[in-house]
Design an enzyme around this catalytic site. Structure first.
Site, PDB file in Angstrom:
ATOM      1  N   LEU A  11     -16.959  21.401 -55.865  1.00  0.00           N
ATOM      2  CA  LEU A  11     -16.465  22.771 -55.971  1.00  0.00           C
ATOM      3  C   LEU A  11     -15.153  22.950 -55.221  1.00  0.00           C
ATOM      4  O   LEU A  11     -14.227  23.604 -55.723  1.00  0.00           O
ATOM      5  CB  LEU A  11     -17.511  23.750 -55.440  1.00  0.00           C
ATOM      6  CG  LEU A  11     -17.089  25.220 -55.398  1.00  0.00           C
ATOM      7  CD1 LEU A  11     -16.694  25.731 -56.781  1.00  0.00           C
ATOM      8  CD2 LEU A  11     -18.193  26.084 -54.785  1.00  0.00           C
ATOM      9  N   ASP A  35     -15.543  19.260 -38.490  1.00  0.00           N
ATOM     10  CA  ASP A  35     -16.983  18.990 -38.482  1.00  0.00           C
ATOM     11  C   ASP A  35     -17.695  20.298 -38.162  1.00  0.00           C
ATOM     12  O   ASP A  35     -17.769  20.709 -37.004  1.00  0.00           O
ATOM     13  CB  ASP A  35     -17.300  17.918 -37.433  1.00  0.00           C
ATOM     14  CG  ASP A  35     -18.800  17.640 -37.321  1.00  0.00           C
ATOM     15  OD1 ASP A  35     -19.583  18.222 -38.111  1.00  0.00           O
ATOM     16  OD2 ASP A  35     -19.196  16.859 -36.432  1.00  0.00           O
ATOM     17  N   ILE A  36     -18.214  20.956 -39.188  1.00  0.00           N
ATOM     18  CA  ILE A  36     -18.807  22.281 -38.982  1.00  0.00           C
ATOM     19  C   ILE A  36     -20.086  22.236 -38.156  1.00  0.00           C
ATOM     20  O   ILE A  36     -20.538  23.271 -37.662  1.00  0.00           O
ATOM     21  CB  ILE A  36     -19.064  23.003 -40.325  1.00  0.00           C
ATOM     22  CG1 ILE A  36     -20.062  22.239 -41.191  1.00  0.00           C
ATOM     23  CG2 ILE A  36     -17.757  23.251 -41.064  1.00  0.00           C
ATOM     24  CD1 ILE A  36     -20.540  23.012 -42.410  1.00  0.00           C
ATOM     25  N   ALA A  59     -21.389  21.767 -47.849  1.00  0.00           N
ATOM     26  CA  ALA A  59     -22.846  21.894 -47.912  1.00  0.00           C
ATOM     27  C   ALA A  59     -23.484  20.521 -48.054  1.00  0.00           C
ATOM     28  O   ALA A  59     -22.846  19.576 -48.522  1.00  0.00           O
ATOM     29  CB  ALA A  59     -23.261  22.772 -49.091  1.00  0.00           C
ATOM     30  N   ASP A 102     -29.849  28.930 -56.612  1.00  0.00           N
ATOM     31  CA  ASP A 102     -31.068  29.460 -57.226  1.00  0.00           C
ATOM     32  C   ASP A 102     -32.320  28.911 -56.550  1.00  0.00           C
ATOM     33  O   ASP A 102     -33.408  29.463 -56.711  1.00  0.00           O
ATOM     34  CB  ASP A 102     -31.097  29.139 -58.723  1.00  0.00           C
ATOM     35  CG  ASP A 102     -31.024  27.642 -59.010  1.00  0.00           C
ATOM     36  OD1 ASP A 102     -30.331  26.917 -58.262  1.00  0.00           O
ATOM     37  OD2 ASP A 102     -31.637  27.189 -59.997  1.00  0.00           O
ATOM     38  N   TYR A 126     -34.012  21.862 -49.231  1.00  0.00           N
ATOM     39  CA  TYR A 126     -32.664  22.295 -49.578  1.00  0.00           C
ATOM     40  C   TYR A 126     -32.627  23.816 -49.774  1.00  0.00           C
ATOM     41  O   TYR A 126     -31.765  24.509 -49.227  1.00  0.00           O
ATOM     42  CB  TYR A 126     -32.199  21.577 -50.842  1.00  0.00           C
ATOM     43  CG  TYR A 126     -30.918  22.118 -51.425  1.00  0.00           C
ATOM     44  CD1 TYR A 126     -29.701  21.958 -50.769  1.00  0.00           C
ATOM     45  CD2 TYR A 126     -30.922  22.821 -52.640  1.00  0.00           C
ATOM     46  CE1 TYR A 126     -28.528  22.476 -51.302  1.00  0.00           C
ATOM     47  CE2 TYR A 126     -29.760  23.328 -53.177  1.00  0.00           C
ATOM     48  CZ  TYR A 126     -28.565  23.157 -52.508  1.00  0.00           C
ATOM     49  OH  TYR A 126     -27.404  23.669 -53.033  1.00  0.00           O
ATOM     50  N   LYS A 130     -30.557  26.528 -47.388  1.00  0.00           N
ATOM     51  CA  LYS A 130     -29.527  27.388 -47.990  1.00  0.00           C
ATOM     52  C   LYS A 130     -29.870  28.864 -47.767  1.00  0.00           C
ATOM     53  O   LYS A 130     -28.972  29.688 -47.540  1.00  0.00           O
ATOM     54  CB  LYS A 130     -29.369  27.089 -49.479  1.00  0.00           C
ATOM     55  CG  LYS A 130     -28.732  25.731 -49.781  1.00  0.00           C
ATOM     56  CD  LYS A 130     -27.334  25.576 -49.189  1.00  0.00           C
ATOM     57  CE  LYS A 130     -26.303  26.408 -49.930  1.00  0.00           C
ATOM     58  NZ  LYS A 130     -24.935  26.168 -49.381  1.00  0.00           N
TER      59      LYS A 130
END
Length: 281
Positions: A11, A35-36, A59, A102, A126, A130
């Site tokens: 993305l 590096d988050i 992500a 979703d 996952y 999220k």
């Protein structure tokens, strides 16, 4: 100033190309630069850059690995990392755009599509992380955020279902694909366009659903991908194709809030056709 996290991902790369087309300046980062998961480092980097807008594309997306070997990394990136980015965004007054999934829903809805305010109940690691990322954004940012839930993402840059089907078709005369999971495919181009649209049009902050129009099963998606090939695609049940992470059986998300903004959404069939045309060039 605009900051992208995960700028080299599927993305992020699509978004970079779109911003380049629009002649919009931005700073793109990946894990090597930012590096988050490092709270102090993230705060220092963003405090110095002082972006007005952060597109948070970074992500952990290895859905099956997140169930075991990748569980710790999944938590670090999707939960802690997102919280770190949100805290830094708030400290400089930036707007934050967070991409969700979703998978925050359990997929058991019997009537109608999933609304933005429907109850969440993730069935996989996952999906859980999220959703925790969503909650961190809402808690920290209070109101200056966009959470965009998407599904079944495919695009030119990176690994995805379309490429997997095309690769398997090169060595198999027959493929089996699950036909009892329903959702909406999403082209990264459509998603990137919506991400810039909410900013350019100053859309109300909050949660949105974005995928391409129409819904299908993975089997129907595969059939359309390979319609010009000699490969036979056969339907199977989820039980016949077990995976580590539980997928939502039904994750068709309602797009009415997104469409009410005036954003035009191509069907997934149209999006796939456009994608394949670009791929052939």
């Amino acid at each position: 100033m605009i900051l992208l996290t995960g700028g080299n991902g599927q993305l992020g790369t699509e978004l970079r190309n779109l911003l380049d087309e629009k002649n919009i300046d931005y700073v793109s980062t990946d894990a090597d630069v930012l590096d988050i998961t490092d709270a102090e480092g993230t705060m220092a980097y963003i405090s110095e850059l002082k972006p007005e807008l952060i597109y948070h594309c970074a992500a952990y997306t290895a859905v099956d690995k997140a169930e075991d070997e990748g569980k710790e990394l999944d938590e670090k990136i999707n939960v802690e990392g997102t919280r770190n980015v949100a805290l830094a965004a708030k400290s400089v007054g930036a707007v934050l755009v967070y991409i969700s999934t979703d998978y925050v829903f359990d997929g058991t809805k019997k009537e109608g599509m999933y609304q933005v305010d429907d109850s969440t109940n993730p069935q996989s690691e996952y999906g859980r992380t999220k959703l925790l990322g969503e909650q961190a954004v809402q808690e920290v940012m209070e109101d200056k955020y966009y959470i965009i839930r998407t599904s079944w993402v495919f695009g030119i840059y990176g690994h995805n279902f379309v490429y997997t089907m095309q690769r398997l078709a090169e060595t198999h005369k027959q493929l089996t694909v699950v036909n009892d999971q329903f959702g909406r495919p999403t082209w990264t181009r459509t998603l990137a366009e919506f991400m810039t649209f909410v900013i350019e049009n100053e859309a109300p902050f909050g949660i949105y659903h974005l995928s391409n129009e129409n819904s299908c099963t993975w089997y129907e998606f595969a059939k359309e991908i390979l319609k010009d090939s000699d490969v036979e695609v056969l339907p199977v049940t989820s039980e016949e194709y077990p995976q580590k992470a539980k997928r939502p059986q039904y994750s068709v998300m309602d797009l009415s809030k997104t469409k009410a903004l005036g954003f035009e959404i191509p069907t997934w069939e149209e999006a796939l056709e456009s994608f394949l045309a670009i791929e052939k060039k």
